[in-house]
Every structure is written in C-alpha cells, then in structure tokens.
Write a protein that holds these residues in place. Sequence first.
Motif, PDB file in Angstrom:
ATOM      1  N   MET A 141      54.920  93.908  44.666  1.00  9.68           N
ATOM      2  CA  MET A 141      56.302  93.552  45.274  1.00  9.68           C
ATOM      3  C   MET A 141      57.226  93.287  44.414  1.00  9.68           C
ATOM      4  O   MET A 141      58.453  92.746  44.707  1.00  9.68           O
ATOM      5  N   LEU A 159      57.746  91.116  42.471  1.00  5.58           N
ATOM      6  CA  LEU A 159      57.967  89.599  41.936  1.00  5.58           C
ATOM      7  C   LEU A 159      57.672  89.389  40.520  1.00  5.58           C
ATOM      8  O   LEU A 159      57.678  88.458  40.048  1.00  5.58           O
ATOM      9  N   ARG A 208      63.980  98.443  43.666  1.00  7.53           N
ATOM     10  CA  ARG A 208      64.487  98.563  45.000  1.00  7.53           C
ATOM     11  C   ARG A 208      64.251  99.527  45.654  1.00  7.53           C
ATOM     12  O   ARG A 208      63.787  99.639  46.852  1.00  7.53           O
ATOM     13  N   PHE A 246      53.755  86.161  53.118  1.00  6.46           N
ATOM     14  CA  PHE A 246      53.105  84.999  52.203  1.00  6.46           C
ATOM     15  C   PHE A 246      52.359  84.098  52.927  1.00  6.46           C
ATOM     16  O   PHE A 246      52.411  83.894  54.172  1.00  6.46           O
ATOM     17  N   PHE A 271      63.034  82.312  56.660  1.00  7.78           N
ATOM     18  CA  PHE A 271      64.640  81.385  56.684  1.00  7.78           C
ATOM     19  C   PHE A 271      64.820  80.409  57.439  1.00  7.78           C
ATOM     20  O   PHE A 271      64.970  80.959  58.667  1.00  7.78           O
ATOM     21  N   VAL A 279      70.191  95.878  54.719  1.00  8.42           N
ATOM     22  CA  VAL A 279      69.568  96.982  53.595  1.00  8.42           C
ATOM     23  C   VAL A 279      69.517  98.293  54.313  1.00  8.42           C
ATOM     24  O   VAL A 279      69.916  99.315  53.592  1.00  8.42           O
ATOM     25  N   GLU A 308      61.786  84.634  46.973  1.00  8.71           N
ATOM     26  CA  GLU A 308      60.612  86.086  47.162  1.00  8.71           C
ATOM     27  C   GLU A 308      60.712  86.686  48.557  1.00  8.71           C
ATOM     28  O   GLU A 308      60.547  87.779  48.264  1.00  8.71           O
ATOM     29  N   ALA A 309      60.733  85.940  49.439  1.00  5.11           N
ATOM     30  CA  ALA A 309      60.871  86.561  50.719  1.00  5.11           C
ATOM     31  C   ALA A 309      62.208  87.563  50.650  1.00  5.11           C
ATOM     32  O   ALA A 309      62.022  88.765  51.189  1.00  5.11           O
ATOM     33  N   ALA A 310      63.258  87.280  50.063  1.00  4.97           N
ATOM     34  CA  ALA A 310      64.396  87.833  50.176  1.00  4.97           C
ATOM     35  C   ALA A 310      64.175  89.055  49.346  1.00  4.97           C
ATOM     36  O   ALA A 310      64.765  90.311  49.441  1.00  4.97           O
ATOM     37  N   THR A 311      63.562  88.805  48.129  1.00  3.40           N
ATOM     38  CA  THR A 311      63.241  90.006  47.268  1.00  3.40           C
ATOM     39  C   THR A 311      62.145  91.108  47.991  1.00  3.40           C
ATOM     40  O   THR A 311      62.498  92.156  48.081  1.00  3.40           O
ATOM     41  N   ALA A 312      61.249  90.510  48.772  1.00  2.00           N
ATOM     42  CA  ALA A 312      60.225  91.342  49.320  1.00  2.00           C
ATOM     43  C   ALA A 312      60.990  92.187  50.603  1.00  2.00           C
ATOM     44  O   ALA A 312      60.593  93.132  50.940  1.00  2.00           O
ATOM     45  N   LEU A 313      62.128  91.587  51.006  1.00  2.00           N
ATOM     46  CA  LEU A 313      63.034  92.420  52.048  1.00  2.00           C
ATOM     47  C   LEU A 313      63.839  93.256  51.644  1.00  2.00           C
ATOM     48  O   LEU A 313      64.895  93.878  52.216  1.00  2.00           O
ATOM     49  N   SER A 314      64.141  93.165  49.910  1.00  2.00           N
ATOM     50  CA  SER A 314      65.122  94.065  49.273  1.00  2.00           C
ATOM     51  C   SER A 314      66.629  93.681  49.806  1.00  2.00           C
ATOM     52  O   SER A 314      67.527  94.528  49.365  1.00  2.00           O
ATOM     53  N   LEU A 315      66.804  92.372  50.389  1.00  2.00           N
ATOM     54  CA  LEU A 315      68.095  91.762  50.518  1.00  2.00           C
ATOM     55  C   LEU A 315      68.569  91.704  49.144  1.00  2.00           C
ATOM     56  O   LEU A 315      68.378  91.422  48.011  1.00  2.00           O
TER      57      LEU A 315
END
Lengths: 250, 219
Positions: free
Chosen positions: A48, A50, A83, A93, A99, A115, B121-128
Amino acid sequence: MIQFDAVDKRFGDNVVLDELNFSVRPGEFVTLIGPSGSGKTTILRLLMTLEQVSGGQIWVGGECLSHTKRGETWVPADDKHQRVVRKRIGMVFQQFNLFPNMKVLQNITEAPMRVKNQNKSEATAAAEALLDRVGLADKAKAYPAQLSGGQQQRVAIARALAMQPKLMLFDEPTSALDPELVGEVLDVMKQLARDGMTMIVVTHEMGFAREVADQLVFMDAGAVVETGNPWDVLSNPQHERTKAFLSKVL
Amino acid sequence: MNWNWDYAWEVLPGIVGQGLLVTLEVTVFASLVAYVLGLVLALLRRSPFAVVRWIVWGFIEFVRSTPLIVQVFFMFFVLPNVGITLDPIPTGVLTIGLHYATYTAEVYRAGIEAVPKGQWEAATALSLPRGRTWVAVILPQAIPRVLPALGNYSISLLKETPILLTIGVLDIVGAAYQEGSAAFRYVEPITIAGVLFLILSYTSSLLVRRLERRVARSN
C-alpha cells in the motif's frame, strides 16, 4: 500478479522482513498467518506504499512498485509513480479508519470523485450499489460513529471497492470486532473471493482461512516458513515453528 | 477616595460608545488574523522543505521572545520608513494578530497531531491527493477540537488590546483615560474600564466553556 523479490524491510537494527520472496496469482485468495511481529502486516503496508522497502523489489501486475528504471539502473520509485501503481490496490484496516467527519456515502464517493474524476451522480450510484452489496443500503446517511464495528468495517470494504481495485488487502479486518460481529465481515469477504477478487488477508481466523483461502502462508521472524493449501498446512504442518504456533491458536 | 456616581454616569457613554466598539473591533479582527495565520504557520511547519520549516520556526521564536509593545512600536514607527504606513487600528490588529498567531500555530499543531495516523493511511490507500486529504479529512477533524483553545487565546488577546493606547488607539482604556484627563479625575473611568473588561472576559469564557462541552460531546 504480486511478486516480492528478496524484499528486506528494516527499522533501524530491527529486521522485519528478511529477503522475503512471495507471490500471488490473479484471483488468488492468500492468507498470511503467524505470530505478531512476523512481518505479515508489513507485507500489506509495503504494497500500500505506507512503508518503503529497505532492499529488494515489489512487482504489481507486471510493473515495479518499489523502483523505477532510470537509464539502466533501478532507483527507488517516487510518490508519483507509486500513486499510479497503487491505484489498483485497495486496503481494509484493523481499525476501519473511516473518515468520522463524513457520512457513510461520502466516505465511499470521496476518492472516486477526487481521484477518478467521477461526477457526483455516477459516484453516488456506484456507492449505493456497493452499500447494497455489503448489506448496508439503509446506512448511506449515517455517520461512522453511529454504526457498529462490523458495519463500519463493511463500509470500509465498500469504500476500498469503490476505487475498483484489482487487489484487496485486509489487515486483521476482524480483530477489533466483538465476536458476534465477525461473521458479517467474513461473509462479505467470502462473497468478494467468490467474485474472483485477488485478496491478501492477514488474519487469526483459522477456520475462515481453511474454508476460503487458496494459499496459506505461515510467517515467522520476517520470512515465509511454510506455504501451501490451507488444509494441508493447518492439519499437517511440516515445520516445528508452524506446529508450535498452530498448537497455540487452533 | 470617594466615588462620584454623577461623574461616573457622565463618562460612561463616552467609554462604552467609543472605547468598547474599538476594543471589540480590534479583538475580533486580531483574532481572525491569529486564527488564519496560525493555521498557515502550523501547516508551513510541516512543509517538506526544511528551509521553510526553519524560517517559520525562526519567525515564531522571534515573535514570542520579544515583547508585544516592541512589535507594536516597530510596526507603527519603523515600517513607515520603508514606505508602509498603516493607521493605528489596522497596525494594532495586524501586530496583535501576528503575535497571537505564533501561539495559535501551536494549538493547531497539537490538534493536527491528535488526528489518528490511520486517517492519513486511509487517505493514502485511497490515493487521495495531499491537499484534499488536508481539506476534507485532517482539518475537519483537527479544527473542532482546537476551537476552545483558540477561544481562550482570544480572551487573552482581548486583555492585551489596551497596549494600543501607546500608538493612539482609543479603546476602552484609551477612552477612559481621555475622559479622566478632561476632569483630572480617573477613579470612575478607570474602574468602569476594568468592569467592562471583566464583563467581556467573563461572558467570553462562559461561551468557551459551552464550546468545550460541545466538542467533548461530539468526540
């Protein structure tokens, strides 16, 4: 579809992955099991983006995720390259990570709109279809805090699916749930597996792994100890460490 | 010391009618400057460019380490030499706002850091994209939490506004002093000024406390 070539991951002196080789074929359902600290979650986090590899390469769908070629030499990939590659990957997760400031529907439509440049009605229709698929069609206007853990996790799955990933990663998706809520999340995952999604799942649900997984990977100390058909590995482990671990969790 | 009610009533309209309005004006606008600029400073302190982080750090340390009155004089008397001339009230609003921005920056920093890492991390995972992550995910969670702290800084700021007397701003204290000097009698006007500040601070602190409870409930 996924290939790890001699991947190292270190945090300072702490070796988390040690020249790990690992691959997943398209449509395959792979479960990673092993004691905590064995590196299972790190595999997902590297995919991912991360985390970044300390050595070796990661390939996703024939493209290198961790590196790009500059002339004849491989250099660590920049964020722009990663990306593009990681857009094919969705992640769920342990702590859901919805959010909290957005309603369920916006949680799901946010990324497709921003996106993938979907317009609002397109993204909303897709989100509603996904909510229906995870059995939460009536929760579109709720806030995450108004849902149970199991419902939140199902929304998180829908949110990841909204980006139309080719690969889904699940990091202990049921570990933070009350026992009676585990089943509803596993059911959604089973359905996803039946629909042919490629999935890598870190889990402690051995019964689920045995029932659904195509491949089971037992890890310890940053390396794959044993891998194979889940029935074989779980009922007839070949390595001492696998036996020792399974005797504690089964 | 004796208290003259007739005189007190006589000076009251001047202090409230003019001074109170100026105090409120300076407080509200300086607070807005502090809120907006503080957020900008907090974001710049997280810039990927080390040079930007150092400059912002240096600016914050400099502003915090020098007295507000020096900054007020600097802005009022020194800036005109380089061609920037502002009236007393805008000068006061800017200077106090800037000064307090270095404190609200810290408040925002704490609020931003309190947003769980999983949200990033959630934002990264969604490529935001990063900008969108800030606007849609991080700040909407960070800012409500810090509103009470920002409110408390506005109350402190309110009590510092009389410093602008030194550059000729007729706020509550300035108006009181002017009234007093007309009759060479200061007890009543200055007492009135004090009571007005008490009322303003106390009611504001009640509002902040209500806000705190609301924030606590929504968490």
